[in-house]
Scaffold this motif. Sequence first.
Motif, mmCIF file in Angstrom:
data_model
loop_
_atom_site.group_PDB
_atom_site.id
_atom_site.type_symbol
_atom_site.label_atom_id
_atom_site.label_comp_id
_atom_site.label_asym_id
_atom_site.label_seq_id
_atom_site.Cartn_x
_atom_site.Cartn_y
_atom_site.Cartn_z
ATOM 1 N N CYS A 184 -7.727 2.015 -4.408
ATOM 2 C CA CYS A 184 -7.444 0.750 -3.720
ATOM 3 C C CYS A 184 -8.492 0.537 -2.624
ATOM 4 O O CYS A 184 -9.037 1.499 -2.083
ATOM 5 C CB CYS A 184 -6.047 0.813 -3.111
ATOM 6 N N CYS A 218 -8.001 -0.014 0.292
ATOM 7 C CA CYS A 218 -7.550 0.570 1.560
ATOM 8 C C CYS A 218 -7.901 2.047 1.663
ATOM 9 O O CYS A 218 -7.670 2.670 2.695
ATOM 10 C CB CYS A 218 -6.042 0.370 1.720
ATOM 11 N N HIS A 248 0.823 -1.208 0.000
ATOM 12 C CA HIS A 248 0.000 0.000 0.000
ATOM 13 C C HIS A 248 0.857 1.258 0.000
ATOM 14 O O HIS A 248 0.402 2.340 0.358
ATOM 15 C CB HIS A 248 -1.029 -0.068 1.133
ATOM 16 N N CYS A 295 -1.898 2.410 -5.080
ATOM 17 C CA CYS A 295 -1.070 1.502 -4.270
ATOM 18 C C CYS A 295 -0.395 0.468 -5.168
ATOM 19 O O CYS A 295 -0.957 0.056 -6.185
ATOM 20 C CB CYS A 295 -1.936 0.746 -3.270
HETATM 21 ZN ZN LIG Z 1 -3.977 0.289 -0.823
#
Ligand SMILES: [Zn+2]
Length: 307
Positions: free
Chosen positions: A181, A183, A165, A188
């Motif tokens: 992403c 996240c 990430h 990332c």
């Molecule tokens: Zn990510």
Amino acid sequence: MNARGEPRVRLGVDLGGTKIAGVALAPDGAVLAEHRIAAPRHDYAATLRAIGEMVGKLEQGAGARGTVGIGMPGSISPASGLVQNANSTWLNSQPFARDIEAHLGRPVRLANDANCFALSESVDGAAAGAPSVFGVILGTGCGGGLVLDGRLVDGPLSIGGEWGHNPLPWATGDEHPGPRCWCGRNGCMETWVSGSGLEADHARVTGEKLASEEIATRAGRGDAQARASLDRHASRLARGLAHVVNIFDPHVIVLGGGLSQLAHLYAELPGLIAPHVFAERGLTTVRPPRWGDASGVRGAAWLWEKP
Ligand SMILES: [Zn+2]
């Protein structure tokens, strides 16, 4: 040897989203017993019981009690003692380390599955004998683990080696800001260099949804678009790895996960990494895994390599 002078048996358990795999290793790494079951999904208590049954089966097969190491998705937060970042979401926020030790009646060592991969390849795999190793898993996601002098480097946040990430470095105009992403960030490494990242990139450019194996097969047959997708992927992977080399300078990088089967990466990556590395000469060694999928269980068992 244990306190009674018996050779030590190490049990490794790989807790995956859909299956739980286990192995009992002799001191020399030989497999004494192995077992695999479907993982209970969305049921934390059943997960603890399943691991207990797995350990019982392995010890029965090995004929001895063993140390237990577990490779898991995510990690245990040192701050809270609770599971964080697991894509098997029913583990998150659970005091898994404490609960599994109570359930098994012994200390248990736990590590992220990418860390187990790196440790396995370092102990007796593709990077055996190397003083420092960066293990990279390129599968559905993108994980990493660092091993220095035979030990995992896991810091106060328990995310050592987690490069998936970080943003893609030396991004070109059309690579910025990059895909969204899961996240919450953009661009990332995982969104570019994992198996799903390669597939998504190929689909964005060509409009065609193909599995990464099919992209590789077509590239091998001379398909120019598939070849271009693999070239973009190798360039991005090399830039991401160069970032790690400039910080950790590992003696060996070992690739794992589904994309580790792409043979061209081992020939091309050292040369693609070099221009981004702050050194005048010398190439970083990149190797395919020795143990492949078995590295999850083997690395978990080797968590007890050093007392
Ligand atoms: Zn990510």
